[in-house]
Design an enzyme around this catalytic site. Structure first.
Site, short mmCIF file in Angstrom:
data_model
loop_
_atom_site.label_atom_id
_atom_site.label_comp_id
_atom_site.label_asym_id
_atom_site.label_seq_id
_atom_site.Cartn_x
_atom_site.Cartn_y
_atom_site.Cartn_z
N GLY A 90 7.55 -5.80 3.46
CA GLY A 90 8.41 -4.64 3.26
C GLY A 90 9.32 -4.41 4.46
N GLY A 139 4.37 -7.60 1.52
CA GLY A 139 5.02 -7.40 0.23
C GLY A 139 5.57 -8.67 -0.37
N GLU A 162 -1.00 -5.89 7.35
CA GLU A 162 -1.58 -4.55 7.22
C GLU A 162 -2.99 -4.49 7.80
OE1 GLU A 162 0.94 -5.27 3.45
OE2 GLU A 162 -0.23 -6.41 4.89
N ASP A 170 -2.68 -4.53 0.37
CA ASP A 170 -2.27 -3.87 -0.87
C ASP A 170 -1.51 -4.86 -1.75
OD1 ASP A 170 -0.06 -4.01 0.77
OD2 ASP A 170 0.64 -1.98 0.37
#
Length: 204
Positions: A90, A139, A162, A170
Site C-alpha cells: 500500500g 498489498g 506488517e 492482512d
C-alpha cells in the site's frame, strides 16, 4: 537472528523509500490492454515501486468487472512496470498523510476498497496469471497471491512487512500462509523476506 535483523533493516529502508514518494494519482497509474483473449493489467507507479493507492485499486476493480463480463477475454495477466517491483504494498505516504490530518474517510475508503478488490481478484471466474517480478510485499501480495498461476523470478522478494511492526498479515494472506505449515507461521510472525528460488520452493 542476524537474518531477521537484516530483513527488518531492509523493510525499514523500503518503508522510508515509500514515504518519500509522491502519493498523487493519475490516469496512467494502472495500464490496461487486451491482446487476443488476454486482458493485461500493469501497475504503473515505478518510482513508488508500484505501491497501491485508492485510485489504482478502484481502476483494477472496475476493469476486472468489465473483463469478467467480456466473452472475448478468457485469461488475465497482471504485472508491474519499472523492473524493480511488482508491487511493494500500500501507498504508505498517502495513508500516513491521511492519518496525520485526521482524514478518517480517506483511510476507510482505502481499506474498504483494498479488501474488496482483494476478494474480487481472488474469486475471478477466469484464470489470473500474476508475474511477481521484483519486490512483492504487503498489498501487492493481496492482489496476486490468490491467483491460480503465480510466476516468480530470481528477483522476486516476498515479505509481509506488517508483521515487523506487530500487525498481522492482512489482505487474505493469512489464508495463504496457513497452508504452508510451520514456514507460513514463521513468516506471519516475523515478516522475514524470501527471495528468488525460496519463493518458489515455499509454494508462494
Amino acid at each position: 537472528s542476524s537474518a531477521l535483523i537484516r530483513s527488518q533493516r531492509r523493510l525499514s529502508v523500503l518503508a522510508g523509500h515509500l514515504r518519500a514518494m509522491s502519493s498523487s494519482s493519475d490516469a496512467t497509474d494502472v495500464e490496461f490492454s487486451k491482446t487476443g483473449r488476454v486482458g493485461h493489467a500493469r501497475l504503473n507507479r515505478p518510482k513508488a515501486l508500484n505501491s497501491l493507492n485508492t485510485s489504482m485499486l478502484k481502476k483494477l476493480g472496475e476493469q476486472f468487472r468489465r473483463w469478467e463480463a467480456d466473452d472475448e477475454v478468457s485469461v488475465y495477466l497482471m504485472s508491474g512496470n519499472g523492473g524493480r517491483a511488482f508491487c511493494a504494498g500500500g501507498d504508505v505516504r498517502s495513508l500516513a498523510d491521511a492519518a496525520s490530518s485526521g482524514d478518517d474517510a480517506a483511510l476507510v475508503d482505502f481499506f474498504q476498497t483494498e479488501f474488496s478488490v482483494d476478494h474480487q481478484l481472488a474469486t475471478l471466474q477466469k484464470p489470473l496469471v500474476a508475474l511477481v517480478d521484483g519486490i512483492w510485499m504487503g498489498g501487492g501480495v493481496g492482489i496476486s497471491a490468490h491467483a491460480p498461476v503465480r510466476v516468480a523470478t530470481e528477483k522476486t522478494t516476498f515479505a509481509m512487512p506488517e508483521s515487523g511492526i506487530g500487525f498481522f498479515p492482512d489482505v487474505g494472506v493469512t489464508h495463504v500462509l496457513s497452508r504452508m505449515g510451520s514456514l507460513g507461521r514463521f513468516l506471519a510472525l516475523t515478516g522475514l523476506t524470501l527471495r528468488g528460488q525460496d519463493v518458489f520452493h515455499a509454494g508462494l
